[in-house]
Design a protein around this motif. Structure first.
Motif, PDB file in Angstrom:
ATOM      1  N   ASN A 176       5.501  18.288  12.233  1.00 11.37           N
ATOM      2  CA  ASN A 176       4.087  18.218  12.061  1.00 11.37           C
ATOM      3  C   ASN A 176       3.434  17.096  12.923  1.00 11.37           C
ATOM      4  O   ASN A 176       3.957  15.887  12.685  1.00 11.37           O
ATOM      5  N   PRO A 177       3.032  17.334  14.274  1.00  6.31           N
ATOM      6  CA  PRO A 177       2.854  16.336  15.231  1.00  6.31           C
ATOM      7  C   PRO A 177       1.556  15.477  15.250  1.00  6.31           C
ATOM      8  O   PRO A 177       1.294  14.356  15.653  1.00  6.31           O
ATOM      9  N   THR A 178       1.067  15.726  13.689  1.00  5.66           N
ATOM     10  CA  THR A 178      -0.348  14.857  13.737  1.00  5.66           C
ATOM     11  C   THR A 178      -0.160  13.913  12.417  1.00  5.66           C
ATOM     12  O   THR A 178      -0.822  13.178  12.414  1.00  5.66           O
ATOM     13  N   VAL A 196     -13.979  -4.671   3.058  1.00  8.40           N
ATOM     14  CA  VAL A 196     -14.118  -3.668   4.248  1.00  8.40           C
ATOM     15  C   VAL A 196     -13.787  -2.172   3.662  1.00  8.40           C
ATOM     16  O   VAL A 196     -12.747  -2.165   2.916  1.00  8.40           O
ATOM     17  N   PRO A 197     -14.582  -1.345   4.030  1.00  9.11           N
ATOM     18  CA  PRO A 197     -14.394   0.105   3.435  1.00  9.11           C
ATOM     19  C   PRO A 197     -13.302   0.757   4.025  1.00  9.11           C
ATOM     20  O   PRO A 197     -12.705   0.302   5.307  1.00  9.11           O
ATOM     21  N   ARG A 198     -12.280   1.595   3.047  1.00  5.63           N
ATOM     22  CA  ARG A 198     -11.376   2.167   3.504  1.00  5.63           C
ATOM     23  C   ARG A 198     -11.436   3.347   4.345  1.00  5.63           C
ATOM     24  O   ARG A 198     -12.293   4.118   4.468  1.00  5.63           O
ATOM     25  N   ARG A 199     -10.403   3.466   5.222  1.00  4.15           N
ATOM     26  CA  ARG A 199     -10.254   4.782   5.896  1.00  4.15           C
ATOM     27  C   ARG A 199     -10.012   6.250   5.238  1.00  4.15           C
ATOM     28  O   ARG A 199      -9.114   5.747   4.393  1.00  4.15           O
ATOM     29  N   GLU A 200     -10.552   6.920   5.433  1.00  4.11           N
ATOM     30  CA  GLU A 200     -10.150   8.285   5.024  1.00  4.11           C
ATOM     31  C   GLU A 200      -8.821   8.752   5.539  1.00  4.11           C
ATOM     32  O   GLU A 200      -8.541   8.768   6.567  1.00  4.11           O
ATOM     33  N   LEU A 201      -8.179   9.264   4.399  1.00  9.09           N
ATOM     34  CA  LEU A 201      -6.777   9.799   4.840  1.00  9.09           C
ATOM     35  C   LEU A 201      -6.637  11.228   4.797  1.00  9.09           C
ATOM     36  O   LEU A 201      -6.800  12.149   4.039  1.00  9.09           O
ATOM     37  N   SER A 202      -7.283  11.817   6.326  1.00  9.28           N
ATOM     38  CA  SER A 202      -7.580  13.193   6.595  1.00  9.28           C
ATOM     39  C   SER A 202      -6.591  13.985   6.839  1.00  9.28           C
ATOM     40  O   SER A 202      -6.689  15.121   6.926  1.00  9.28           O
ATOM     41  N   VAL A 203      -5.410  13.395   7.170  1.00  9.38           N
ATOM     42  CA  VAL A 203      -4.347  14.186   7.487  1.00  9.38           C
ATOM     43  C   VAL A 203      -3.174  14.113   6.170  1.00  9.38           C
ATOM     44  O   VAL A 203      -2.985  12.880   5.572  1.00  9.38           O
ATOM     45  N   PRO A 204      -2.858  15.349   5.631  1.00  6.47           N
ATOM     46  CA  PRO A 204      -1.961  15.161   4.499  1.00  6.47           C
ATOM     47  C   PRO A 204      -0.643  14.830   4.554  1.00  6.47           C
ATOM     48  O   PRO A 204      -0.180  14.856   5.871  1.00  6.47           O
ATOM     49  N   PRO A 205       0.218  14.417   3.751  1.00  6.47           N
ATOM     50  CA  PRO A 205       1.593  13.940   4.007  1.00  6.47           C
ATOM     51  C   PRO A 205       2.585  15.173   4.380  1.00  6.47           C
ATOM     52  O   PRO A 205       2.208  16.133   4.150  1.00  6.47           O
ATOM     53  N   LEU A 206       3.651  14.980   4.728  1.00  4.63           N
ATOM     54  CA  LEU A 206       4.501  16.000   5.005  1.00  4.63           C
ATOM     55  C   LEU A 206       4.965  16.456   3.725  1.00  4.63           C
ATOM     56  O   LEU A 206       4.891  15.764   2.567  1.00  4.63           O
TER      57      LEU A 206
END
Length: 225
Positions: A176-178, A196-206
């Motif tokens: 999974n290269p992303t 500070v607002p948190r960033r969205e975790l747009s990529v799922p874990p392995l």
């Protein structure tokens, strides 16, 4: 008239040589990024579309070519840090540079290897470090002064975080290269202040299966070495 005729060929050869060098360095950058430092000058010549003798006329050995490619990468890193330091929002400037650094390392296999290679040349390594360190520190100090960083976070922490993301990218790339993008966001969320607002975790874990598959790739690579 004869003098003008005689002087024309050298100017043309110099221009050709400059173009060939640009093609060679561009080819080397692509190959180092994709395959690391295991490539040969023959590989570079083939990618650049020139004879291997042309490569050797410009670079006596692979180490010289590595140094040239690295100088270009460092210049681009320095420019990215300077751009980030000028960002009107100190936190977004830090994010901009952190994302640039993580993306560059995660997608460029040869860069980390070049850094290790240059540690044998301490003069060059020290110059590289000293060139980038103050600007990067300024980017991080601006974010801290703006209250965007959690207390106690220092510039040196970001060097460690970037290399952690790079290590995860190397591990997960075969399956999974992303995925590294997820951990880049987690790292940024971890150093932010509460305001500070948190960033969205747009990529799922392995997944578990992907972890096991990545482990098998790592084991195979270790046996090949």
């Amino acid at each position: 008239m004869n003098h003008a005729t005689a002087s024309a060929p050298p100017r043309r050869l110099r221009a050709d040589a400059a173009r060939n060098q640009q093609r060679i360095v561009a080819a080397a950058r692509e190959l180092f990024a994709d395959h690391g430092l295991e490539i040969t000058l023959d590989d570079v010549a083939e990618r650049a579309g020139v004879g291997v003798g042309t490569v050797y006329r410009r670079f006596a050995n692979k180490k010289e070519l590595i140094a040239e490619v690295f100088e270009q990468n460092v210049t681009e890193f320095a420019t990215a840090a300077e751009d980030a330091a000028r960002h009107p929002d100190p936190w977004l400037g830090l994010v901009q540079f952190f994302e640039y650094a993580c993306t560059h390392l995660a997608t460029n296999r040869g860069f980390s290897e070049v850094m290790l290679e240059l540690e044998d040349d301490m003069d060059r390594f020290t110059k590289v470090r000293d060139r980038m360190k103050p600007t990067i520190a300024a980017v991080i100090d601006r974010a801290a002064e703006a209250g965007a960083l959690a207390p106690g976070v220092e510039a040196s922490d970001f060097f460690a975080l970037i290399h952690m993301v790079d290590a995860l990218a190397e591990f997960s790339k075969p399956v999974n290269p992303t995925t590294w993008q997820r951990y880049m966001a987690i790292a940024l969320n971890g150093v932010r202040s509460d305001s500070v607002p948190r960033r969205e975790l747009s990529v799922p874990p392995l997944t578990d299966d992907e972890v096991e598959l990545a482990k098998s790739h790592t084991s195979c690579a270790g046996r090949r070495r």
